[in-house]
Design a protein around this motif. Sequence first.
Motif, PDB file in Angstrom:
ATOM      1  N   ALA A  41       0.719  -1.149  -0.125  1.00  0.00           N
ATOM      2  CA  ALA A  41      -0.075   0.108   0.127  1.00  0.00           C
ATOM      3  C   ALA A  41       0.885   1.357   0.087  1.00  0.00           C
ATOM      4  CB  ALA A  41      -0.947  -0.054   1.086  1.00  0.00           C
ATOM      5  N   SER A  42       1.829   1.396  -0.818  1.00  0.00           N
ATOM      6  CA  SER A  42       2.643   2.634  -0.910  1.00  0.00           C
ATOM      7  C   SER A  42       2.148   3.554  -1.395  1.00  0.00           C
ATOM      8  CB  SER A  42       3.895   2.155  -2.082  1.00  0.00           C
ATOM      9  OG  SER A  42       4.765   1.231  -1.609  1.00  0.00           O
ATOM     10  N   THR A  43       2.348   4.771  -1.023  1.00  0.00           N
ATOM     11  CA  THR A  43       1.565   6.057  -1.139  1.00  0.00           C
ATOM     12  C   THR A  43       2.395   6.733  -2.081  1.00  0.00           C
ATOM     13  OG1 THR A  43       2.350   7.180   0.690  1.00  0.00           O
ATOM     14  CG2 THR A  43       0.474   5.926   0.832  1.00  0.00           C
ATOM     15  N   ASP A  44       3.727   6.544  -2.423  1.00  0.00           N
ATOM     16  CA  ASP A  44       4.576   7.084  -3.517  1.00  0.00           C
ATOM     17  C   ASP A  44       4.095   6.620  -4.886  1.00  0.00           C
ATOM     18  OD1 ASP A  44       5.645   4.606  -3.525  1.00  0.00           O
ATOM     19  OD2 ASP A  44       7.285   5.311  -2.813  1.00  0.00           O
ATOM     20  N   LYS A  45       5.094   6.642  -5.921  1.00  0.00           N
ATOM     21  CA  LYS A  45       4.647   6.203  -7.276  1.00  0.00           C
ATOM     22  C   LYS A  45       5.101   4.758  -7.623  1.00  0.00           C
ATOM     23  CE  LYS A  45       5.234  11.046  -9.200  1.00  0.00           C
ATOM     24  NZ  LYS A  45       5.997  11.752  -9.982  1.00  0.00           N
ATOM     25  N   THR A  46       5.276   4.217  -6.617  1.00  0.00           N
ATOM     26  CA  THR A  46       5.635   2.673  -6.869  1.00  0.00           C
ATOM     27  C   THR A  46       4.777   1.950  -7.592  1.00  0.00           C
ATOM     28  OG1 THR A  46       6.850   2.501  -4.395  1.00  0.00           O
ATOM     29  CG2 THR A  46       5.860   0.397  -5.396  1.00  0.00           C
ATOM     30  N   THR A  47       3.181   1.949  -7.290  1.00  0.00           N
ATOM     31  CA  THR A  47       2.232   1.447  -8.157  1.00  0.00           C
ATOM     32  C   THR A  47       2.328   1.542  -9.720  1.00  0.00           C
ATOM     33  OG1 THR A  47       0.759   1.455  -6.172  1.00  0.00           O
ATOM     34  CG2 THR A  47      -0.463   1.006  -8.422  1.00  0.00           C
ATOM     35  N   ASP A  48       2.555   2.835  -9.858  1.00  0.00           N
ATOM     36  CA  ASP A  48       2.934   3.243 -11.414  1.00  0.00           C
ATOM     37  C   ASP A  48       4.106   2.323 -11.892  1.00  0.00           C
ATOM     38  OD1 ASP A  48       0.765   4.597 -11.241  1.00  0.00           O
ATOM     39  OD2 ASP A  48       1.821   6.476 -10.901  1.00  0.00           O
ATOM     40  N   PHE A  49       5.104   2.529 -11.186  1.00  0.00           N
ATOM     41  CA  PHE A  49       6.471   1.814 -11.535  1.00  0.00           C
ATOM     42  C   PHE A  49       6.286   0.215 -11.967  1.00  0.00           C
ATOM     43  CE2 PHE A  49       9.951  -0.506 -10.183  1.00  0.00           C
ATOM     44  CZ  PHE A  49      11.133  -0.386 -11.176  1.00  0.00           C
ATOM     45  N   LEU A  50       5.620  -0.354 -10.929  1.00  0.00           N
ATOM     46  CA  LEU A  50       5.332  -1.697 -11.015  1.00  0.00           C
ATOM     47  C   LEU A  50       4.453  -2.266 -12.145  1.00  0.00           C
ATOM     48  CD1 LEU A  50       5.330  -2.642  -7.243  1.00  0.00           C
ATOM     49  CD2 LEU A  50       7.222  -3.235  -8.569  1.00  0.00           C
ATOM     50  N   SER A  51       3.363  -1.363 -12.259  1.00  0.00           N
ATOM     51  CA  SER A  51       2.731  -1.662 -13.337  1.00  0.00           C
ATOM     52  C   SER A  51       3.283  -1.494 -14.663  1.00  0.00           C
ATOM     53  CB  SER A  51       1.497  -0.518 -13.375  1.00  0.00           C
ATOM     54  OG  SER A  51       0.660  -0.831 -14.397  1.00  0.00           O
ATOM     55  N   GLU A  52       4.150  -0.883 -14.929  1.00  0.00           N
ATOM     56  CA  GLU A  52       4.825  -0.491 -16.112  1.00  0.00           C
ATOM     57  C   GLU A  52       6.127  -1.751 -16.174  1.00  0.00           C
ATOM     58  OE1 GLU A  52       5.875   0.875 -19.554  1.00  0.00           O
ATOM     59  OE2 GLU A  52       4.235   1.656 -18.166  1.00  0.00           O
ATOM     60  N   LYS A  53       6.696  -2.241 -15.160  1.00  0.00           N
ATOM     61  CA  LYS A  53       7.495  -3.383 -15.117  1.00  0.00           C
ATOM     62  C   LYS A  53       6.690  -4.510 -15.440  1.00  0.00           C
ATOM     63  CE  LYS A  53      11.065  -3.557 -14.173  1.00  0.00           C
ATOM     64  NZ  LYS A  53      12.460  -3.571 -14.796  1.00  0.00           N
ATOM     65  N   ARG A  54       5.557  -4.840 -14.894  1.00  0.00           N
ATOM     66  CA  ARG A  54       4.674  -5.915 -15.623  1.00  0.00           C
ATOM     67  C   ARG A  54       4.296  -5.848 -16.904  1.00  0.00           C
ATOM     68  NH1 ARG A  54       2.916  -9.561 -17.179  1.00  0.00           N
ATOM     69  NH2 ARG A  54       1.396 -11.065 -16.487  1.00  0.00           N
TER      70      ARG A  54
END
Length: 305
Positions: A41-54
């Motif tokens: 549940a990170s509140t930085d840009k981790t979700t966007d980064f991981l979505s792109e890696k996927r």
Amino acid sequence: MARRYAVVIVTYNRLTLLKECIQCVETQTIPATKIIVVNNASTDKTTDFLSEKRKQNDKFYIIECKQNIGGAGGFYKGVKKASEEDIDMMLLIDDDAMIADNYMEQIFEAKESNTSYHAFAGVVLVDGKIDIFHRKNIRKYGLKTVNCTLACYQNKSFECDVASFCGMVVEISVVNKIGFPLKEYFIWHDDTEYSLRINKYTKFLVIPQAVLVHKTKNYQGSYPRRYDWREYYGIRNRLLYVKKHGTPVDWLLTRIDIFWNAEFRNWLFGVIKKNGYDWAYEKKLVRAALKDAKEDQTRNVIINK
């Protein structure tokens, strides 16, 4: 011999470290079969980064948590997913663990030369020095952990009872027998409890040639040490794993140790107003940990001052 493995990474609001961690995983001389990242549940840009890696690499599997479930909860989810993959072993790390490019190559070579072992770990470096905190043995009475000495790391390999989730590698055959880390622990001692279950089938073989750089800072606090909310989990979870895996004697010795080094210590410091402080928070925290351990409570709490 097949060399198939998954990497489980738990992350929370440390995108810069996570990027470096993933780069280290992606440049392994023996490539990972699956890279599982649990985003707590990170509140930085981790979700966007991981979505792109996927999108870029189908080896990635991303688990997005709706709330922060702690390191223990993260490893529970990650190990559970890894156990569903067609792999031989899994590597567990946090986002601040930077493995050398031959980390898993060294582990696999050790595995193939030491077939009686089914769990492994490398050396952990902090600021260029060996951090002995991560590889430990268990005392016969009390189940208290004792750090492996620096002398151990002069050997080609050595055995230990407990490895932290900072570079722990476990064969899938063992995971299938013992299950997953206890998500209820939230943080602290989840890896100790998991190691005790692993010990039913194998000790850890530590390979000093497998190097992991832990991008954290060695503790530089003042003495006597003040507590923060994490100490609740340290005390509660220690009592829980001793109750689960130990004998009545182990429980008694643990309880005496906590009384002397936590309860009595905080009471005494409060009486003499050590460092001009009443130590009321420490006493409150220990009381809560003892109560919840006695009642087998594994609720996730943060005890504020």
